[in-house]
Design an enzyme around this catalytic site. Structure first.
Site, PDB file in Angstrom:
ATOM      1  N   GLU A 198       1.012  97.440  -2.931  1.00 45.66           N
ATOM      2  CA  GLU A 198       2.261  96.789  -2.950  1.00 45.66           C
ATOM      3  C   GLU A 198       3.476  97.216  -2.327  1.00 45.66           C
ATOM      4  O   GLU A 198       4.072  97.973  -2.916  1.00 45.66           O
ATOM      5  CB  GLU A 198       2.538  96.394  -4.547  1.00 45.66           C
ATOM      6  CG  GLU A 198       1.418  95.857  -5.320  1.00 45.66           C
ATOM      7  CD  GLU A 198       1.480  94.430  -4.965  1.00 45.66           C
ATOM      8  OE1 GLU A 198       2.153  93.656  -3.926  1.00 45.66           O
ATOM      9  OE2 GLU A 198       0.420  93.669  -5.649  1.00 45.66           O
ATOM     10  N   CYS A 223      11.789  94.913  -4.186  1.00 48.43           N
ATOM     11  CA  CYS A 223      10.843  94.469  -2.835  1.00 48.43           C
ATOM     12  C   CYS A 223      10.713  93.221  -2.452  1.00 48.43           C
ATOM     13  O   CYS A 223      10.780  93.120  -1.340  1.00 48.43           O
ATOM     14  CB  CYS A 223       9.400  94.994  -3.451  1.00 48.43           C
ATOM     15  SG  CYS A 223       8.845  93.928  -4.847  1.00 48.43           S
TER      16      CYS A 223
HETATM   17  P1  NAD Z   1       7.950 105.581  -2.257  1.00 46.28           P
HETATM   18  O1  NAD Z   1       7.086 105.103  -1.163  1.00 46.28           O
HETATM   19  O2  NAD Z   1       9.004 106.740  -1.695  1.00 46.28           O
HETATM   20  O3  NAD Z   1       7.443 106.227  -3.467  1.00 46.28           O
HETATM   21  C1  NAD Z   1       6.391 105.478  -4.324  1.00 46.28           C
HETATM   22  C2  NAD Z   1       5.663 106.310  -5.332  1.00 46.28           C
HETATM   23  O4  NAD Z   1       4.705 107.179  -4.150  1.00 46.28           O
HETATM   24  C3  NAD Z   1       6.403 107.373  -5.856  1.00 46.28           C
HETATM   25  O5  NAD Z   1       5.751 107.674  -7.231  1.00 46.28           O
HETATM   26  C4  NAD Z   1       5.949 108.846  -5.113  1.00 46.28           C
HETATM   27  O6  NAD Z   1       6.344 110.027  -5.717  1.00 46.28           O
HETATM   28  C5  NAD Z   1       4.904 108.443  -4.622  1.00 46.28           C
HETATM   29  N1  NAD Z   1       4.529 109.129  -3.418  1.00 46.28           N
HETATM   30  C6  NAD Z   1       5.361 109.789  -2.374  1.00 46.28           C
HETATM   31  N2  NAD Z   1       4.515 110.481  -1.581  1.00 46.28           N
HETATM   32  C7  NAD Z   1       3.223 110.510  -1.730  1.00 46.28           C
HETATM   33  C8  NAD Z   1       1.829 110.755  -1.337  1.00 46.28           C
HETATM   34  N3  NAD Z   1       1.983 111.319  -0.011  1.00 46.28           N
HETATM   35  N4  NAD Z   1       0.919 110.238  -1.745  1.00 46.28           N
HETATM   36  C9  NAD Z   1       0.943 109.782  -2.969  1.00 46.28           C
HETATM   37  N5  NAD Z   1       2.177 109.433  -3.780  1.00 46.28           N
HETATM   38  C10 NAD Z   1       3.212 109.723  -3.308  1.00 46.28           C
HETATM   39  O7  NAD Z   1       8.690 104.369  -2.826  1.00 46.28           O
HETATM   40  P2  NAD Z   1      10.170 104.248  -3.544  1.00 46.28           P
HETATM   41  O8  NAD Z   1      11.236 104.554  -2.956  1.00 46.28           O
HETATM   42  O9  NAD Z   1      10.084 104.723  -4.989  1.00 46.28           O
HETATM   43  O10 NAD Z   1      10.045 102.497  -3.994  1.00 46.28           O
HETATM   44  C11 NAD Z   1      10.785 101.849  -3.057  1.00 46.28           C
HETATM   45  C12 NAD Z   1       9.719 101.022  -2.392  1.00 46.28           C
HETATM   46  O11 NAD Z   1       8.604 100.162  -3.064  1.00 46.28           O
HETATM   47  C13 NAD Z   1      10.221  99.798  -1.538  1.00 46.28           C
HETATM   48  O12 NAD Z   1       9.682  99.683  -0.146  1.00 46.28           O
HETATM   49  C14 NAD Z   1       9.957  98.748  -1.991  1.00 46.28           C
HETATM   50  O13 NAD Z   1       9.913  97.602  -1.432  1.00 46.28           O
HETATM   51  C15 NAD Z   1       8.604  98.950  -2.521  1.00 46.28           C
HETATM   52  N6  NAD Z   1       8.065  98.294  -3.671  1.00 46.28           N
HETATM   53  C16 NAD Z   1       7.062  97.011  -3.635  1.00 46.28           C
HETATM   54  C17 NAD Z   1       6.686  96.262  -4.668  1.00 46.28           C
HETATM   55  C18 NAD Z   1       5.591  95.249  -4.482  1.00 46.28           C
HETATM   56  O14 NAD Z   1       5.339  94.649  -5.455  1.00 46.28           O
HETATM   57  N7  NAD Z   1       5.370  94.868  -3.408  1.00 46.28           N
HETATM   58  C19 NAD Z   1       7.416  96.524  -5.843  1.00 46.28           C
HETATM   59  C20 NAD Z   1       8.468  97.527  -6.170  1.00 46.28           C
HETATM   60  C21 NAD Z   1       8.880  98.299  -4.875  1.00 46.28           C
END
Ligand code: NAD
Length: 510
Positions: free
Chosen positions: A240, A274
């Site tokens: 997602e 998102c």
């Molecule tokens: P992010 O990708 O920076 O982090 C998401 C999660 O991944 C965090 O818990 C982070 O600690 C973890 N993470 C970071 N590096 C990792 C790795 N190498 N391996 C595994 N996990 C890792 O995203 P964010 O800044 O927390 O959230 C914002 C983003 O999420 C935006 O792009 C938004 O559009 C998206 N989002 C999508 C949806 C959807 O339903 N499609 C919903 C909410 C947010």
């Protein structure tokens, strides 16, 4: 938001910059142990009847409702979002998911009888089983720090799985509630566990042995890394990811409703959504009145803060890039002078195609507005770019709405509304393109957390005609049967192929 100290995440309010709490982190090496414990818990839990799973979810629902104010306090403290949004966008999706699962999961997960209409298979019986995958690793973002991991954990548990959740390091307190609520409702020990920490803990979770699935919600950038790491072990993934939702306002739209909708869908949660509206395309002559009204109404809006200094800097960078390339900020375009990571509601027009904001997700209180000549141009503009999460069409005509909805490249399309179906659990949620793949919510979301097992049963009394021995008569028989079973004019074909059918009958008499 939170800052890391050794072995600890300290949570600081993005509104006041005061400390509001802290959690212990786990070392990446310890994540494997959590997954192993969750797996042991799941082996017993996965065998329990569906009525037991339903009873657990019903107890969790009661607890969430009873503790709603306390949950809202935690969400507001660590995100600074308006309290009403803690209810509408965090607690409502959670409660709706639980209620939907209590009502529907047992029926959807009951083994399905599968019929064989084929003449030569009629004596067989089959069922489709929806088995748990084992341990589901949930990796969550910070923008809906309770609703997203909670609903995903609830779906995983409803499907008979255990969960190890890695909340965002910016919102660990809301994530911790997920484990606490399941435990308080009497879930087996270790069935729902939280592993606190940064990206390295998430990466360790994806690599853990014995993981049945990864449910990742976050940026497209990290989503790629997660999918690649899971792919190495052939662990299935749901992604997602980000979005850049368009709003298509057709010339016959209800102007007041479209402006109200645009304000909310662009600016709630300070635009950190998102599937928030980031681009608005207005058809023909409605552009002028729409923009005028949107500008007037945006000026009076009071928004919560962005989650962190870094997030605010990113929003500011994209706005500054657009302005430098010739765009105009008709409202906002800067951070106000006050404590906290606030940013003014911002409306940009005349944005050139080479501006980064045309392609990149802003994830802040910034929306671009452009005029399009007609419906086809609106669809072309909306389908531009690499994301495909949500889109909406605003018109008084149901017919136009349905036509445009068919043409928009998105996982969800709304008519005269936007994004709200995250809080109506029957709606499948997910994206296309760089917004990811797989679904959460609804029956597709539930089945995505199960392994389909097809179980075929034969009493063993009817000979099987396709087994050995092979001879020319067998080929002749099957050639004839193919026409009778799968061709048109089946009666005529049966008469023409009567010798082949006789040869087939002989193979049943062996
Ligand atoms: P992010 O990708 O920076 O982090 C998401 C999660 O991944 C965090 O818990 C982070 O600690 C973890 N993470 C970071 N590096 C990792 C790795 N190498 N391996 C595994 N996990 C890792 O995203 P964010 O800044 O927390 O959230 C914002 C983003 O999420 C935006 O792009 C938004 O559009 C998206 N989002 C999508 C949806 C959807 O339903 N499609 C919903 C909410 C947010």
């Amino acid at each position: 938001m939170a800052v890391a100290a050794s072995g600890e995440l300290r949570v600081v309010s993005p509104a006041t910059l005061e400390l509001v709490g802290s959690v212990q982190t786990v070392a990446p090496e310890a994540v494997q142990e959590l997954v192993a414990e969750a797996r042991l818990a799941q082996e017993l839990y996965g065998q329990e009847p569906l009525t037991e799973r339903r009873a657990l979810l019903a107890r969790v629902a009661e607890l969430v409702l009873a503790r709603a104010d306390e949950i809202a306090d935690v969400i507001v403290a660590e995100t600074g979002k308006p309290r009403v949004e803690a209810f509408t966008t965090e607690l409502f999706p959670a409660l709706d998911a639980l209620t939907w699962l209590v009502r529907n999961a047992p029926t959807l997960l009951t083994p399905e009888r599968v019929r064989y209409p084929q003449l030569h298979l009629k004596h067989k019986r089959a069922h489709l089983l929806h088995e748990p995958l084992g341990v589901v690793g949930v990796i969550a973002p910070w923008n809906f720090p309770f609703a997203i991991p909670f609903t995903q954990a609830a779906y995983a548990v409803a499907a008979g799985n255990a969960v190890v959740l890695k909340p965002s390091e910016l919102t660990p307190l809301s994530g911790a509630l997920v484990e606490q609520l399941f435990a308080a409702a009497g879930a087996p020990a270790s069935l729902v566990r939280v592993a606190q920490g940064g990206g390295e803990v998430g990466a360790a979770l994806v690599r853990a042995r014995g993981l049945g699935k990864v449910l990742f919600t976050g940026s497209s950038e990290v989503g790629r890394l997660v999918a690649a790491a899971a792919g190495e072990r052939l662990v299935p993934v749901t992604l997602e990811l980000g979005g850049k939702d368009p709003m298509v306002v057709l010339a016959d739209a209800d102007l007041a409703r479209a402006v109200d909708g645009a304000l909310w869908a662009s600016f709630f949660n300070c635009g950190q959504v998102c599937s928030g509206v980031e681009r608005i395309y207005v058809e023909g002559a409605l552009y002028g009145p729409f923009l005028e009204e949107l500008v007037a109404r945006s000026r009076g809006l009071k928004l919560g803060p962005l989650i962190s200094e870094q997030q605010r800097a990113r929003v500011d960078e994209l706005v500054a890039d657009a302005l430098a390339r010739g765009a105009r900020a008709v409202v906002g375009g800067a951070a106000p002078a006050r404590v906290g990571w606030y940013y003014e509601p911002t409306v940009l027009v005349d944005v050139p195609p080479d501006a980064r904001i045309e392609q990149e997700e802003t994830f802040g209180p910034v929306v671009t507005v452009a005029r399009v000549s007609d419906e086809a141009a609106a669809v072309r503009a909306a389908n531009g770019g690499t994301f495909g999460l949500g889109a909406s069409v605003w018109t008084r005509s149901g017919e136009r709405a349905a036509r445009v909805a068919r043409k928009l490249r998105a996982g969800s399309v709304w008519h005269n509304d936007h994004v709200y179906t995250y809080a109506s659990s029957q709606a499948a949620w997910g994206g296309r393109g760089e917004s990811g793949f797989g679904r959460t919510h609804g029956k597709h979301g539930l089945y995505d957390l199960t392994a389909a097992k097809f179980v075929d049963h034969d009493a063993g009394r009817v000979p099987v005609p396709w087994w050995f021995p092979y001879d020319d008569a067998a080929t002749f028989a099957f050639r004839g049967l193919a026409g009778v079973l799968y061709g048109s004019h089946r009666l005529e074909t049966a008469w023409r192929e009567r010798r082949a059918l006789l040869a087939m009958a002989k193979r049943y008499r062996r």
